[in-house]
Structures are given as C-alpha cells and as structure tokens.
Design a protein around this motif. Structure first.
Motif, PDB file in Angstrom:
ATOM      1  N   GLY A 194     -93.709  42.907 -67.572  1.00  0.00           N
ATOM      2  CA  GLY A 194     -93.819  43.971 -68.559  1.00  0.00           C
ATOM      3  C   GLY A 194     -94.028  45.330 -67.920  1.00  0.00           C
ATOM      4  N   THR A 195     -94.813  45.377 -66.852  1.00  0.00           N
ATOM      5  CA  THR A 195     -95.036  46.648 -66.155  1.00  0.00           C
ATOM      6  C   THR A 195     -93.759  47.135 -65.486  1.00  0.00           C
ATOM      7  OG1 THR A 195     -97.359  46.081 -65.759  1.00  0.00           O
ATOM      8  CG2 THR A 195     -96.381  47.758 -64.336  1.00  0.00           C
ATOM      9  N   VAL A 196     -93.054  46.213 -64.839  1.00  0.00           N
ATOM     10  CA  VAL A 196     -91.861  46.575 -64.074  1.00  0.00           C
ATOM     11  C   VAL A 196     -90.707  46.974 -64.992  1.00  0.00           C
ATOM     12  CG1 VAL A 196     -90.145  45.678 -62.439  1.00  0.00           C
ATOM     13  CG2 VAL A 196     -92.556  45.119 -62.142  1.00  0.00           C
ATOM     14  N   ARG A 197     -90.691  46.466 -66.218  1.00  0.00           N
ATOM     15  CA  ARG A 197     -89.572  46.719 -67.133  1.00  0.00           C
ATOM     16  C   ARG A 197     -89.360  48.210 -67.382  1.00  0.00           C
ATOM     17  NH1 ARG A 197     -89.042  45.941 -73.084  1.00  0.00           N
ATOM     18  NH2 ARG A 197     -91.278  45.564 -73.073  1.00  0.00           N
ATOM     19  N   ALA A 198     -90.433  48.967 -67.335  1.00  0.00           N
ATOM     20  CA  ALA A 198     -90.308  50.404 -67.556  1.00  0.00           C
ATOM     21  C   ALA A 198     -89.611  51.117 -66.400  1.00  0.00           C
ATOM     22  CB  ALA A 198     -91.691  51.019 -67.769  1.00  0.00           C
ATOM     23  N   MET A 199     -89.502  50.445 -65.227  1.00  0.00           N
ATOM     24  CA  MET A 199     -88.932  51.088 -64.047  1.00  0.00           C
ATOM     25  C   MET A 199     -87.591  50.485 -63.632  1.00  0.00           C
ATOM     26  SD  MET A 199     -92.570  50.902 -62.002  1.00  0.00           S
ATOM     27  CE  MET A 199     -91.745  49.793 -60.938  1.00  0.00           C
ATOM     28  N   ASP A 200     -87.498  49.174 -63.686  1.00  0.00           N
ATOM     29  CA  ASP A 200     -86.315  48.494 -63.134  1.00  0.00           C
ATOM     30  C   ASP A 200     -86.092  47.204 -63.919  1.00  0.00           C
ATOM     31  OD1 ASP A 200     -84.488  46.973 -61.602  1.00  0.00           O
ATOM     32  OD2 ASP A 200     -85.163  47.897 -59.734  1.00  0.00           O
ATOM     33  N   GLU A 201     -85.101  47.215 -64.803  1.00  0.00           N
ATOM     34  CA  GLU A 201     -84.868  46.057 -65.672  1.00  0.00           C
ATOM     35  C   GLU A 201     -84.464  44.823 -64.872  1.00  0.00           C
ATOM     36  OE1 GLU A 201     -82.116  47.051 -68.723  1.00  0.00           O
ATOM     37  OE2 GLU A 201     -83.529  48.359 -69.798  1.00  0.00           O
ATOM     38  N   GLN A 202     -83.703  45.012 -63.802  1.00  0.00           N
ATOM     39  CA  GLN A 202     -83.273  43.865 -63.009  1.00  0.00           C
ATOM     40  C   GLN A 202     -84.460  43.205 -62.314  1.00  0.00           C
ATOM     41  OE1 GLN A 202     -80.129  44.728 -60.247  1.00  0.00           O
ATOM     42  NE2 GLN A 202     -80.077  42.640 -59.413  1.00  0.00           N
ATOM     43  N   GLU A 203     -85.338  44.011 -61.716  1.00  0.00           N
ATOM     44  CA  GLU A 203     -86.531  43.450 -61.066  1.00  0.00           C
ATOM     45  C   GLU A 203     -87.459  42.814 -62.102  1.00  0.00           C
ATOM     46  OE1 GLU A 203     -87.614  42.954 -58.006  1.00  0.00           O
ATOM     47  OE2 GLU A 203     -85.746  43.661 -57.147  1.00  0.00           O
ATOM     48  N   ALA A 204     -87.499  43.379 -63.296  1.00  0.00           N
ATOM     49  CA  ALA A 204     -88.321  42.798 -64.356  1.00  0.00           C
ATOM     50  C   ALA A 204     -87.810  41.411 -64.726  1.00  0.00           C
ATOM     51  CB  ALA A 204     -88.317  43.709 -65.580  1.00  0.00           C
ATOM     52  N   ALA A 205     -86.469  41.264 -64.803  1.00  0.00           N
ATOM     53  CA  ALA A 205     -85.886  39.959 -65.126  1.00  0.00           C
ATOM     54  C   ALA A 205     -86.181  38.949 -64.022  1.00  0.00           C
ATOM     55  CB  ALA A 205     -84.385  40.097 -65.336  1.00  0.00           C
ATOM     56  N   VAL A 206     -86.105  39.384 -62.766  1.00  0.00           N
ATOM     57  CA  VAL A 206     -86.427  38.493 -61.641  1.00  0.00           C
ATOM     58  C   VAL A 206     -87.889  38.054 -61.727  1.00  0.00           C
ATOM     59  CG1 VAL A 206     -86.684  38.382 -59.132  1.00  0.00           C
ATOM     60  CG2 VAL A 206     -84.659  39.459 -60.124  1.00  0.00           C
ATOM     61  N   THR A 207     -88.764  38.970 -62.060  1.00  0.00           N
ATOM     62  CA  THR A 207     -90.196  38.651 -62.172  1.00  0.00           C
ATOM     63  C   THR A 207     -90.447  37.683 -63.319  1.00  0.00           C
ATOM     64  OG1 THR A 207     -90.697  40.869 -61.330  1.00  0.00           O
ATOM     65  CG2 THR A 207     -92.499  39.657 -62.373  1.00  0.00           C
ATOM     66  N   ALA A 208     -89.745  37.884 -64.428  1.00  0.00           N
ATOM     67  CA  ALA A 208     -89.898  36.968 -65.561  1.00  0.00           C
ATOM     68  C   ALA A 208     -89.420  35.565 -65.196  1.00  0.00           C
ATOM     69  CB  ALA A 208     -89.117  37.486 -66.762  1.00  0.00           C
ATOM     70  N   ARG A 209     -88.335  35.479 -64.435  1.00  0.00           N
ATOM     71  CA  ARG A 209     -87.855  34.161 -63.981  1.00  0.00           C
ATOM     72  C   ARG A 209     -88.895  33.481 -63.095  1.00  0.00           C
ATOM     73  NH1 ARG A 209     -84.130  31.530 -66.893  1.00  0.00           N
ATOM     74  NH2 ARG A 209     -82.203  32.700 -67.140  1.00  0.00           N
ATOM     75  N   GLU A 210     -89.557  34.274 -62.264  1.00  0.00           N
ATOM     76  CA  GLU A 210     -90.615  33.705 -61.422  1.00  0.00           C
ATOM     77  C   GLU A 210     -91.781  33.218 -62.287  1.00  0.00           C
ATOM     78  OE1 GLU A 210     -92.112  33.124 -57.303  1.00  0.00           O
ATOM     79  OE2 GLU A 210     -90.186  33.207 -58.325  1.00  0.00           O
ATOM     80  N   ALA A 211     -92.093  33.974 -63.344  1.00  0.00           N
ATOM     81  CA  ALA A 211     -93.140  33.538 -64.269  1.00  0.00           C
ATOM     82  C   ALA A 211     -92.739  32.233 -64.940  1.00  0.00           C
ATOM     83  CB  ALA A 211     -93.385  34.623 -65.325  1.00  0.00           C
ATOM     84  N   GLU A 212     -91.481  32.107 -65.309  1.00  0.00           N
ATOM     85  CA  GLU A 212     -90.993  30.865 -65.927  1.00  0.00           C
ATOM     86  C   GLU A 212     -91.167  29.685 -64.974  1.00  0.00           C
ATOM     87  OE1 GLU A 212     -86.768  28.937 -67.562  1.00  0.00           O
ATOM     88  OE2 GLU A 212     -86.791  30.573 -66.104  1.00  0.00           O
ATOM     89  N   ARG A 213     -90.830  29.894 -63.704  1.00  0.00           N
ATOM     90  CA  ARG A 213     -90.933  28.796 -62.729  1.00  0.00           C
ATOM     91  C   ARG A 213     -92.376  28.308 -62.607  1.00  0.00           C
ATOM     92  NH1 ARG A 213     -91.580  27.952 -57.147  1.00  0.00           N
ATOM     93  NH2 ARG A 213     -92.037  30.135 -56.699  1.00  0.00           N
ATOM     94  N   TRP A 214     -93.323  29.237 -62.533  1.00  0.00           N
ATOM     95  CA  TRP A 214     -94.722  28.836 -62.403  1.00  0.00           C
ATOM     96  C   TRP A 214     -95.256  28.256 -63.707  1.00  0.00           C
ATOM     97  CZ3 TRP A 214     -96.903  27.701 -58.132  1.00  0.00           C
ATOM     98  CH2 TRP A 214     -96.499  28.324 -56.948  1.00  0.00           C
ATOM     99  N   ALA A 215     -94.731  28.736 -64.836  1.00  0.00           N
ATOM    100  CA  ALA A 215     -95.163  28.175 -66.121  1.00  0.00           C
ATOM    101  C   ALA A 215     -94.738  26.719 -66.242  1.00  0.00           C
ATOM    102  CB  ALA A 215     -94.570  28.989 -67.270  1.00  0.00           C
ATOM    103  N   ARG A 216     -93.534  26.414 -65.831  1.00  0.00           N
ATOM    104  CA  ARG A 216     -93.073  25.021 -65.882  1.00  0.00           C
ATOM    105  C   ARG A 216     -93.880  24.151 -64.924  1.00  0.00           C
ATOM    106  NH1 ARG A 216     -88.903  24.529 -69.162  1.00  0.00           N
ATOM    107  NH2 ARG A 216     -87.523  26.301 -69.558  1.00  0.00           N
TER     108      ARG A 216
END
Length: 815
Positions: A149-171
């Motif tokens: 959420g913090t990164v989304r304001a600066m770089d949408e691509q990096e935000a998506a990569v970070t969200a994917r990493e969050a998904e991996r740890w959530a699973r």
C-alpha cells in the motif's frame, strides 16, 4: 564506448574486486563493490563470479555490517541453477542454507514502519528485504501487504511485486496453521490482507490474473476472526465502484457464512452481520431483524454466561435503529451476569464455570460496550466491569520477565518511523531520513546472547571425519554455552575414535567430562565409552538415579534406556561384559513385561536394543534373541490390523533380514500414512524402508511428503542409508536431529542389508531438496560421506561467522 572498451573496463572492475576479496573485504571496501558490482554481475550473467561473491562469508559480513543483514540475505536469492538439470554442486547447495542461517542470527527485528519508510524513501527492494528477514509467516504477510500500500503511491509495478510476495507468505501461513491446528485466525486475517493488497495493486499486463488471484485467496479463507471479516468487507467496499457484482457476491458470501452458526455461535454471527451492514447499509434493516430473531431464540433455548455475549453484541448492532429493543437486550444480559456472579447465586452450572475460565473477559468487554451503546449511565458499565474482575482476576497485561525499556524503545522507534513515512510522502526527504535514523538508533543490535547453532556438534564430527581444511579444534571455542561445548567435544571424541585416532578421541572425551553439567552427562558417557574408559562411562549412567516422585519416573525410564543403549554400543568392543551389564536391566524389564502388554508391541523396543547387543558374544545375546523370537512368534498370531506403524516397520526389516519380501507390511504402512497423514506417521522410517527395498523413486516420493523441516530429516535418512553412513543410537530420547525411532530404523536397515553397496547418485538426489529447507542441517552426516568438500565449505562459513560474532560480543562486553 565500444564493446571492446566496455569489456576492458569490466575486466578492470573484476580485478579491482578480486584485490579486495584477496584482502578479505576489509573495512575500507568501496560501497560500489558491495552493491553496484553485484548488479554488474547480474546484468552480464556472470554466474560464476556472482555465486562466489554472495557465498563469500567475508563479503557477507562486510555487507551485513555496512548495509544490514537483510541485504546480504536478499543476495542469496540470486543463486539460481545454471540449467534445468544443474547439480548446483552439493558444495554450493550447502553453502547457501548455512549462510542464510548465519545471517539470520544477525538480523534485528524492526517495526514494519521502518520498512515502509525505507521504501517510501525510494528503496523498495530493501524495504521488502527488511520485512522478510525476520518474524513469522503471518507477520511477513501482514507487513508486506502494508508495504504494498505504501509503495503503490510511488511505483505500481513494485507494489504489485510486493503484493505477490505478501500472497506467497500468506499461503505459507495458512499451510502452517493448518498443520499446527492453532493461530488459524491470525493466518486467515493475514491472507485476507494479502488478498486485498493483490486486488488494490492489480495493473498492467498481469492485471486480470492478479485480480483473479486476489479474489481466490480471499475466498480461500474460512475463519471468523475480526481481522479477516473486516478485511473481507473492506474489500467489497473498495470493489463496489468498479466491480459491483464482485462486491455484492463477496458480501453475500460473508453473510451466508453466519447462517450455520446457531446457539453458541450467535455472537460470531452478529459480528459478521454487523460487518456486512457497515459495508452495505442497504442490508442493515434486514440483518437487524435477522439478528434479533436469532439471538432471541438462542437465549430462550439456553441462557448462559456465554450467551450473554450474543445478547450484548446484538444490542450494540441494533441500537442505532431499534434503541428500545437494544436496551431490553442489554438489560437482560446485565441482569443474567449479575445473577450468576452474585455471592448468593449458589453453585454455577458446568457451562458457566467453564466460561469463567475461558472467554469471560471478552464477554465482559462486549457487555460493557453494549451498555454504553444503548445509553446506560457510565457508572453502570464501570460497575459491571468491577463485578467481573472480582469474579475472575485478570492477568497482567505484560510479562514480568519482559524488559519494559525495550518495549518502550520499540514503540518510540515505530512512531519515529511512521513520521518518516509521512515526511517522505510530503517530499521532506532530509527530515524523513533523519527520523528514520533516529528510529534505527533506538532498536537493540542483533546477534548478542542466545545459543549457538544446534548442529555445531554434528559439524564438528563431520569435519574430523572428512579431514577438512577447516580446523575442527576451533569449534569448541565457537560454542556459546558450556553445555554446547560439552556436546562439541563429545562429538569430536566419537569422530576421532571412528578414524582410529585414540589419543585425540581421549583428549576430547576428557574435555567433555570436565565441563559436563545437567543433561550433558549422557554425551560424556558415550564419549568416554568410545575411548574405552569403561568405569567412568558406567558411573555416569548408574549415577543417573530414578527420581523419588512418581511423576518423573516415566521420563527417567526413557532417558535411562536411551543412555544405556548408546553407551553399551560403544563399550561392546572394549568390554563386552560391562556393555551387557548396562543393557541387562532393560532386557529383564522387557522380559518381565512381555505378558503384560501386547507382545508384538515389544518389537520397536527390542529393535532399539540391537546396536547394544549386536557385537556382544553369543551367550550374552541369548536373552535378546529369546525375547525377539517370542515377540515375532506371538505377533504372527495376532491381527496385523491392530499393529502400530512402528511395529509394522520393524517387522518389515526383520523379514528383509530373513530374505523375505515385506509386501503385506508395506501395503499396510502405505494405507496407514494415507489415513493418518505424513505429519503423524513415521514417514522418514517408511522412506528408508523403500530405499532398503531398492525403490529409490518411492523413497524419494515418501520423504518429500511432510512439511519442509521433517522433509529434510526424511530425505537425509534416505541419503544416509543409500550412502551406507554408519548410524549410532541416540543417547537421548529427544535429540536435535531426526527422532530416536528413525535412528533405530536406520541402524536396523543397515544391519539387515549388509550386502547392499552404496548408491551415491540417488543419495545425492535426496540431499538436494533437503538442502533447500530450514532443516538442511540433517544432511551433515550424509554429506560427510558423499560430498566432503561441502562439509569443508559449511565449516569455513560457520567458523567465519561465529568467530566474528564472538569477537564482536567480546569487544562490546569490554566496552
């Protein structure tokens, strides 16, 4: 510049880097060589130099000191196979996990706000590295979702990569919670937050897939925790403008999840309906009616303290639109609680007594809030809280052993980091960096105190056996605590004895004895026995007296039996009579109890004794063989369906020793594991059975089935058997390595397949996936036989990291 000029300049950089590497990456190493040079190696696909650099312990330590251990950990992810069938060389494959474990010991936990501040200041990758360097899978998923959420304001691509990493740890968190059977609500909440991060950062070419994956992750959660439900409703509210149908379906599903909840689940159902109504006010009126109907029926059927929470929650829910009815519910809940807690109320019902022990503080808080929501005087809620506290004294909010100063520092650091995030968002970079540095200065340094790696004794023994370039004599000094040094000396004594270096073995056995305390006596006894110091070894065992209190006798018997078997196995070649006298009490106990329990239940206990009696003279083996024959004869007459898996495994190996195929036993074991699950079965032992039968594919498949840590133990057991690595009995019933029964089976497997040659290739295949798990250290005994160079590499990395940490701690102590 032309290509030839670029190539020359790159060669200059390589020579420059090599010069600093030859010096051990000293303090004046330029920053470019610690950061930018790695990017050059990546961009030019120079994998040989890249691997050597990130696995160099001196480079790791300098980078950890200069930039943080999280950066060095992130660089380890750059290690990739060069092609699909890459052996990764066991040397390199072993270097990665030991480096990771050593670096993790240097990570200091930081507030999530620090990672967000770092990312907001432009270093998103560093922010992610800080998050994943410490904490549980749940913590990582939550912090990565916030970071996205913090990164989304600066770089949408990096935000998506970070969200994917969050998904991996959530699973990962969901899988761990499913296996452990607890912290499910926390894992479900983290998964919901990760799903929300996926949905809010979906964009670009991967937009549709990321959006679909976010919905799928959210719908995979099933808990009723407030964090999960609130995130679910928030997701629906965020989707409503652009995806109204998806939003409506999500709220329908959340509402439907409350339908099966009756009776005791009314409070949870009301919480779900309240969440749905907050997200979609058009549903509120209908849900108010539904909640009133449900709670009224449940209260009439079974009024209780636990049901008070349902009344109170419903009162708060309907208060805005039905204040009169809400007041009646709150009053009924209050009156019932006062009646139950009144001194003259008489004996409480079992259900109320149980609720007072478990869950009552929550009920009390819900009722106090309901009284406030319906407009009752403030002193009424206060009186109810005081009455509840008199009935059940509340536990202190803080652990008295925790250091409040550390908690305060962490809280202050979090606040400063939050200010840094805010300042960076406004463009005040200098002030943001100043606040971030203040936050970091408040956090305690990492790497001080605590125990050393649990596998240090295994490594010490492996270094002795392989004759590695690393000096194993340095390792006892790297152990942090006295009991750790005892185990290291004992392991080195056994290893030197195996290599027929009796003087060195005796030296280390006596060093172990000099520092023995607590449970260390059993390792000392085994070490003394291996060098032939019979009287001293026996005295250690016999000095372990049975406790006076009945409560500790079962544990004492287990520890006593394990110690007697381990020490007798070492004494057999030095003094068979003394070895027999050590195990005779165990044999006599089994003989006396053979008719008191199912006789085929004796098979695992007898198998455990095999290392102690296998090398004794025939007349001293007589009682053992009589017991084994009687156990097998009676077991053959019993119904195999009643056998435990451990009994089936021992019987299977005994049949192999007789030259028979254990077909029926193997079928039953396979069925048992399918029914019980890999986590609740002797999976490693079953994998060894497949390996002993020559079915390497089945052995690998079975060993890969449990969770990563247990998987490493199973794969390592298979590899050790295939490489014909000798197996000693465990001197304690719960060792750090694989479980005692697996050790028993490993010994039995070698004993019953003596003519089978070593198979290095399938053993190596089993080790590679084991090295990719957190339980990689289980591979050390097999690596010492299959890949001695890997042991030398592990030793060099360990010695450098632990030696540097010890020197740093000594300097800090002196200062």
């Amino acid at each position: 510049m032309g290509e030839s000029d670029l190539a020359e300049r790159r060669d200059d950089l390589h020579r420059w880097a090599q010069a600093y590497r030859d010096q051990g990456w000293p303090e004046d190493t330029p920053n470019y060589l610690l950061t930018g040079y790695i990017r050059l190696l990546q961009e030019t696909s120079d994998t040989e130099r890249l691997d050597a650099l990130v696995l160099d312990p001196c480079f790791q330590l300098r980078l950890a000191e200069r930039s943080g251990a999280d950066v060095a950990l992130a660089h380890l992810r750059l290690l990739v196979p060069r092609h699909a069938d890459d052996a990764l060389s066991l040397d390199r494959a072993a270097a990665a996990p030991v480096s990771r474990e050593m670096l993790l010991g240097r990570v200091r936990p930081v507030p999530g706000a620090v990672a967000r501040a770092v990312a907001r200041l432009g270093d998103t990758r560093r922010g992610r590295a800080l998050v994943v360097a410490s904490g549980s899978a749940v913590d990582k998923a939550l912090r990565l979702a916030d970071l996205a959420g913090t990164v989304r304001a600066m770089d949408e691509q990096e935000a998506a990569v970070t969200a994917r990493e969050a998904e991996r740890w959530a699973r990962t968190a969901l899988r761990e919670a499913d296996r452990a059977g607890y912290v499910t609500d926390e894992a479900e909440g983290a998964a919901a937050r990760a799903a929300l991060a996926l949905l809010t950062t979906a964009g670009g070419r991967d937009q549709q897939k990321q959006y679909a994956d976010g919905l799928a992750l959210l719908r995979s959660t099933r808990g009723t925790g407030s964090a999960r439900c609130e995130t679910w409703a928030l997701t629906a509210a965020l989707l409503a403008p652009d995806h109204p149908q998806d939003a409506a379906r999500l709220l329908d599903e959340l509402e439907q999840q409350a339908e099966p909840m009756g009776g005791k689940g009314v409070a949870v159902a009301v919480q779900l309906w309240q969440t749905v109504a907050a997200a979609d006010p058009d549903r509120a009126d209908r849900l108010h009616d539904l909640a009133l109907e449900r709670v009224t029926r449940a209260w009439q059927e079974a009024p209780s303290l636990e049901a008070v929470a349902g009344l109170a929650a419903t009162a708060s829910f309907v208060a805005p639109t039905r204040p009169a009815r809400a007041g009646q519910l709150a009053a009924a809940a209050r009156d019932h609680l006062e009646h139950v807690l009144h001194a003259d109320a008489g004996e409480r019902s079992p259900a109320d007594a149980f609720h007072l022990e478990f869950g009552f503080p929550h009920t009390l808080a819900v009722l106090a809030r309901a009284l406030t929501d319906v407009g009752a005087p403030p002193e009424e809620a206060t009186r109810i809280l005081e009455l509840g506290q008199l009935a059940v004294p509340w536990e202190p909010a803080h652990d008295p052993e925790e250091d409040p100063a550390e908690d305060d520092a962490f809280t202050e650091a979090t606040a400063l980091a939050e200010q840094a995030v805010h300042l960076a968002g406004r463009g005040d970079v200098d002030d943001a960096e100043h606040h971030l540095q203040q936050a970091l200065a408040l956090l305690p340094p990492a790497g001080r105190g605590g125990r050393g790696p649990v596998w240090l004794p295994d490594l010490a023994g492996a270094l002795v056996r392989t004759g590695a370039a690393v000096d194993p004599e340095e390792l006892p000094g790297l152990a942090r605590l006295p009991d750790e040094r005892v185990r290291v000396h004992a392991a080195m004594a056994l290893a030197h004895a195996d290599c027929d270096r009796q003087a060195e073995a005796r030296h280390h056995a006596r060093e172990a004895a000099r520092g023995a305390a607590g449970r260390g006596w059993v390792y000392v006894a085994q070490a003394l026995a291996c060098v032939g110091e019979v009287a001293a070894a026996v005295d250690h065992v016999e000095g372990h007296r049975k406790p006076q209190s009945p409560g500790g006798r079962a544990a004492w018997r287990m520890a006593d039996r394990a110690a007697r078997v381990a020490v007798a196995a070492e004494l057999a070649s030095h003094d068979p009579e003394a070895a027999y006298e050590l195990v005779r009490p165990v044999l006599e106990r089994l003989h006396a109890s053979r008719n008191a329990i199912r006789s085929h239940g004796l098979l695992p206990s007898l198998a455990e004794l095999l290392p102690a009696v296998a090398d004794l003279p025939p007349h001293q083996q007589q009682l053992f063989h009589e017991l084994m024959a009687a156990a097998r004869e009676q077991a053959a007459r019993s119904n195999p369906d009643s056998w435990r898996p451990e009994e089936l495994l021992v019987h299977a190996f005994l049949l192999i020793g007789d030259g028979e195929e254990p077909t029926r036993q193997l079928d039953r074991l396979t069925q048992s594991m399918a029914h019980r699950g890999a986590e609740h079965s002797p999976t490693a032992a079953l994998a060894v059975l497949h390996a002993a039968l020559g079915d390497h594919t089945a052995a690998h498949r079975v060993a890969m089935s449990p969770a990563p840590h247990h998987r490493a133990a199973a794969l390592s057991a298979v590899a050790a058997h295939l490489a014909r690595v000798p197996c000693r009995p465990c001197p304690v019933p719960d060792p750090v390595g694989s479980d005692a029964f697996t050790h028993t089976i490993q010994y039995l497997a070698l004993h019953t397949t003596r003519a089978t040659p070593a198979a290095a290739r399938p053993a190596t295949r089993a080790l590679r996936p084991a090295l990719a798990t957190s339980g990689w250290h289980h591979t050390i005994p097999a690596l010492s036989r299959i890949a001695p160079d890997a042991i030398a590499t592990i030793g060099a990395i360990t010695e450098k990291h632990l030696g540097t940490r010890r020197d740093t701690e000594n300097d800090w102590t002196l200062s």
